[in-house]
Design a protein around this motif. Structure first.
Motif, PDB file in Angstrom:
ATOM      1  N   THR A 159      68.853  76.908  53.073  1.00 46.06           N
ATOM      2  CA  THR A 159      67.740  76.460  53.913  1.00 46.06           C
ATOM      3  C   THR A 159      68.224  75.342  54.831  1.00 46.06           C
ATOM      4  N   ASP A 160      67.331  74.834  55.660  1.00 45.65           N
ATOM      5  CA  ASP A 160      67.705  73.721  56.544  1.00 45.65           C
ATOM      6  C   ASP A 160      67.803  72.406  55.780  1.00 45.65           C
ATOM      7  N   LYS A 161      67.578  72.449  54.456  1.00 46.37           N
ATOM      8  CA  LYS A 161      67.743  71.256  53.626  1.00 46.37           C
ATOM      9  C   LYS A 161      69.021  71.299  52.787  1.00 46.37           C
ATOM     10  N   THR A 162      69.780  72.388  52.900  1.00 43.44           N
ATOM     11  CA  THR A 162      70.998  72.525  52.102  1.00 43.44           C
ATOM     12  C   THR A 162      72.064  71.547  52.590  1.00 43.44           C
ATOM     13  N   VAL A 163      72.488  70.656  51.710  1.00 42.10           N
ATOM     14  CA  VAL A 163      73.522  69.681  52.079  1.00 42.10           C
ATOM     15  C   VAL A 163      74.884  70.059  51.515  1.00 42.10           C
ATOM     16  N   ALA A 164      74.917  70.942  50.516  1.00 41.19           N
ATOM     17  CA  ALA A 164      76.204  71.334  49.936  1.00 41.19           C
ATOM     18  C   ALA A 164      76.085  72.641  49.176  1.00 41.19           C
ATOM     19  N   ILE A 165      77.181  73.378  49.166  1.00 41.15           N
ATOM     20  CA  ILE A 165      77.343  74.555  48.317  1.00 41.15           C
ATOM     21  C   ILE A 165      78.520  74.273  47.386  1.00 41.15           C
ATOM     22  N   VAL A 166      78.360  74.651  46.141  1.00 42.19           N
ATOM     23  CA  VAL A 166      79.410  74.422  45.136  1.00 42.19           C
ATOM     24  C   VAL A 166      79.857  75.757  44.559  1.00 42.19           C
ATOM     25  N   ALA A 167      81.167  75.918  44.415  1.00 39.86           N
ATOM     26  CA  ALA A 167      81.728  77.067  43.699  1.00 39.86           C
ATOM     27  C   ALA A 167      82.783  76.548  42.729  1.00 39.86           C
ATOM     28  N   ILE A 168      83.164  77.395  41.773  1.00 39.10           N
ATOM     29  CA  ILE A 168      84.017  76.945  40.670  1.00 39.10           C
ATOM     30  C   ILE A 168      85.336  77.721  40.640  1.00 39.10           C
ATOM     31  N   ALA A 169      86.420  76.996  40.459  1.00 37.51           N
ATOM     32  CA  ALA A 169      87.734  77.611  40.259  1.00 37.51           C
ATOM     33  C   ALA A 169      88.176  77.303  38.834  1.00 37.51           C
ATOM     34  N   ILE A 186      80.801  81.541  54.523  1.00 36.23           N
ATOM     35  CA  ILE A 186      79.365  81.302  54.656  1.00 36.23           C
ATOM     36  C   ILE A 186      79.100  79.827  54.973  1.00 36.23           C
ATOM     37  N   ALA A 187      79.759  78.933  54.221  1.00 37.80           N
ATOM     38  CA  ALA A 187      79.567  77.501  54.430  1.00 37.80           C
ATOM     39  C   ALA A 187      80.025  77.083  55.825  1.00 37.80           C
ATOM     40  N   TYR A 188      81.169  77.600  56.239  1.00 38.98           N
ATOM     41  CA  TYR A 188      81.717  77.237  57.551  1.00 38.98           C
ATOM     42  C   TYR A 188      80.810  77.719  58.684  1.00 38.98           C
ATOM     43  N   GLU A 189      80.350  78.942  58.559  1.00 37.56           N
ATOM     44  CA  GLU A 189      79.484  79.517  59.603  1.00 37.56           C
ATOM     45  C   GLU A 189      78.144  78.805  59.690  1.00 37.56           C
ATOM     46  N   ASN A 190      77.685  78.244  58.573  1.00 40.89           N
ATOM     47  CA  ASN A 190      76.396  77.549  58.553  1.00 40.89           C
ATOM     48  C   ASN A 190      76.539  76.025  58.655  1.00 40.89           C
ATOM     49  N   ASN A 191      77.774  75.564  58.842  1.00 40.21           N
ATOM     50  CA  ASN A 191      78.052  74.131  58.958  1.00 40.21           C
ATOM     51  C   ASN A 191      77.509  73.359  57.751  1.00 40.21           C
ATOM     52  N   ILE A 192      77.829  73.874  56.565  1.00 40.65           N
ATOM     53  CA  ILE A 192      77.397  73.249  55.309  1.00 40.65           C
ATOM     54  C   ILE A 192      78.615  72.787  54.523  1.00 40.65           C
ATOM     55  N   TYR A 193      78.532  71.608  53.970  1.00 38.77           N
ATOM     56  CA  TYR A 193      79.594  71.050  53.140  1.00 38.77           C
ATOM     57  C   TYR A 193      79.859  71.983  51.954  1.00 38.77           C
ATOM     58  N   PHE A 194      81.136  72.278  51.704  1.00 34.09           N
ATOM     59  CA  PHE A 194      81.501  73.185  50.613  1.00 34.09           C
ATOM     60  C   PHE A 194      82.471  72.483  49.666  1.00 34.09           C
ATOM     61  N   HIS A 195      82.043  72.354  48.412  1.00 32.66           N
ATOM     62  CA  HIS A 195      82.858  71.700  47.387  1.00 32.66           C
ATOM     63  C   HIS A 195      83.318  72.713  46.349  1.00 32.66           C
ATOM     64  N   VAL A 196      84.588  72.653  45.990  1.00 34.99           N
ATOM     65  CA  VAL A 196      85.156  73.513  44.956  1.00 34.99           C
ATOM     66  C   VAL A 196      85.472  72.672  43.725  1.00 34.99           C
ATOM     67  N   PHE A 218      91.580  79.603  46.592  1.00 34.13           N
ATOM     68  CA  PHE A 218      90.496  78.670  46.277  1.00 34.13           C
ATOM     69  C   PHE A 218      90.640  77.331  46.982  1.00 34.13           C
ATOM     70  N   ASP A 219      91.706  77.116  47.746  1.00 35.36           N
ATOM     71  CA  ASP A 219      92.050  75.762  48.175  1.00 35.36           C
ATOM     72  C   ASP A 219      91.744  75.489  49.651  1.00 35.36           C
ATOM     73  N   PHE A 220      92.387  74.443  50.194  1.00 31.61           N
ATOM     74  CA  PHE A 220      92.112  73.995  51.560  1.00 31.61           C
ATOM     75  C   PHE A 220      92.678  74.912  52.634  1.00 31.61           C
ATOM     76  N   SER A 221      93.392  75.956  52.239  1.00 37.75           N
ATOM     77  CA  SER A 221      93.804  76.955  53.227  1.00 37.75           C
ATOM     78  C   SER A 221      92.586  77.690  53.774  1.00 37.75           C
ATOM     79  N   LEU A 222      91.460  77.586  53.067  1.00 40.75           N
ATOM     80  CA  LEU A 222      90.184  78.135  53.532  1.00 40.75           C
ATOM     81  C   LEU A 222      89.477  77.052  54.343  1.00 40.75           C
ATOM     82  N   GLU A 223      89.155  77.339  55.596  1.00 40.58           N
ATOM     83  CA  GLU A 223      88.675  76.314  56.513  1.00 40.58           C
ATOM     84  C   GLU A 223      87.327  75.716  56.112  1.00 40.58           C
ATOM     85  N   GLY A 224      86.557  76.412  55.303  1.00 36.67           N
ATOM     86  CA  GLY A 224      85.251  75.887  54.921  1.00 36.67           C
ATOM     87  C   GLY A 224      85.283  74.881  53.794  1.00 36.67           C
TER      88      GLY A 224
END
Length: 385
Positions: A159-169, A186-196, A218-224
């Motif tokens: 939503t427009d209130k989403t500040v972060a998405i989290v996924a697990i490695a 998805i995070a990159y396209e929506n300009n949402i902070y993505f934490h692993v 799973f790492d920083f080679s992914l631009e999001g």
């Protein structure tokens, strides 16, 4: 506190008696812990730096340089040329820092004041602590049939209130790796902070991939990807407490910074003020001591033990929840209730844990669990079958 001083031998005897109540990793019977015994060399270095305080780095410039080197090395391991971050107490504090950075960044640049974070149902409980402390709403994404975060579910709850998405490695219960590459897009396209959260997998996935295991990126080679949690005190064999938080950009630390006028630095971004430098020094030392070659050997050995254990469980007739991706095996007895089986294993001296999603006996194959321990465990499981 006693009125008068007590002889140190009396104190040590009392402490030894109490310490004897603790379980010892070396016994190989602690089966559910993601921590293990630190390497002796790391312990030696740790003790040398017990009086250092990274909360006031101007007084401990050498130790701060060590922390910077550790962050740089871990960043390189995670495909990041210029890394920012800190060595903290563990995955919980690292995750809390990541979510705080996401909240503050969204508040500053998007004006979001009542934010939400999207986490999978398999996420570590630390994110519930973070949401509670930071006044954020948790939105849980569903898991797919393989117990990984469902990509379509993530899309549906943004939503427009989403500040972060989290996924697990390396999920806490099953050691699985979420489809991080897809979530990153998805995070990159929506300009949402993505934490692993790679607290468990961060110190093994890079080496297992090098060894030829087919594991997802799973790492920083992914631009999001904006930040990654990785715990040196797990497969890195550093002493507790040694968690790590790595950020892609310095601005994520800057949005958390508060003034610290009476210290030798003007601002501070970490959760705690006084921070023991011993964790950074010990992590630096053990990473240098092992090198990539040593960690590769360690990761391969843990996975070989994992595969050995899983294969032999199947031969006995136990049901494996999923094929292990990392060094965790979850299983059930085909007819016996999971909690009953756990009690029977406890009676035989094994310290087990029970996963909740799905309910299963969970064994984490850490460095203190050797092949002979697994053979003994399999013999007990054979008797219980």
């Amino acid at each position: 506190m006693d009125d008068k001083p007590i002889d140190k031998n009396i104190i040590l005897n009392e402490l030894n008696e109490l310490h004897s109540l603790d379980h010892d990793y070396a016994d190989g019977r602690i089966l559910g812990s993601m921590c293990t015994e630190a390497h002796p060399f790391a312990k030696e270095v740790y003790c040398k730096f017990l009086d250092t305080n990274l909360g006031d780095p101007g007084l401990f410039k050498g130790t701060k340089t060590i922390e910077n080197k550790v962050i740089e090395s871990i960043g390189e391991l995670l495909s990041l040329n210029k890394a920012y971050g800190n060595i903290v107490t563990g995955g919980t504090e690292a995750n809390l820092m990541a979510i705080r950075a996401a909240r503050n960044h969204a508040r500053k640049y998007k004006g979001i004041t009542d934010g939400e974070i999207i986490i999978p149902d398999s996420a570590h409980f630390s994110f519930k602590k973070a949401a509670d402390m930071l006044n954020l709403k948790i939105v849980e994404a569903k898991l797919d049939e393989n117990y990984k975060i469902d990509v379509e579910s993530v899309k549906s709850v943004i939503t427009d209130k989403t500040v972060a998405i989290v996924a697990i490695a390396g999920t806490t219960e099953l050691g699985l790796i979420d489809p991080i590459e897809e979530i990153s897009k998805i995070a990159y396209e929506n300009n949402i902070y993505f934490h692993v959260d790679a607290a468990f997998g961060g110190f093994s996935i890079p080496f297992l991939k090098q060894a030829g295991y087919d594991l997802p990126v799973f790492d920083f080679s992914l631009e999001g990807v904006c930040s990654i949690t990785v715990d040196p005190h797990k497969m890195g064999l550093a002493p507790i407490p040694a968690g790590g938080i790595i950020f892609r950009r310095e601005e994520y630390l800057e949005v958390m910074a508060v003034d610290s006028p009476y210290l030798t630095v003007k601002t501070q971004s970490t959760i705690v003020g006084t921070r023991l430098g011993a964790s950074s020094a010990a992590t630096y030392a053990i990473m240098k001591y092992f090198g990539k070659e040593g960690y590769l050997k360690l990761a391969k050995n843990l996975m070989e033990n994992t595969i050995f254990f899983a294969d032999n469980l199947k031969k006995l007739g136990y049901e494996i929840i999923c094929e292990p991706e990392l060094n965790i095996v979850a299983f059930n007895h085909p007819k016996m209730d999971t909690n009953v089986l756990a009690e029977k294993l406890e009676d035989k001296g094994w310290k087990v844990s029970v996963a909740k999603c799905p309910v299963a006996i969970r064994v984490v194959l850490m460095n203190h669990i050797k092949r002979n321990h697994l053979e003994e465990l399999l013999n007990d499981l054979k008797e219980l079958y």
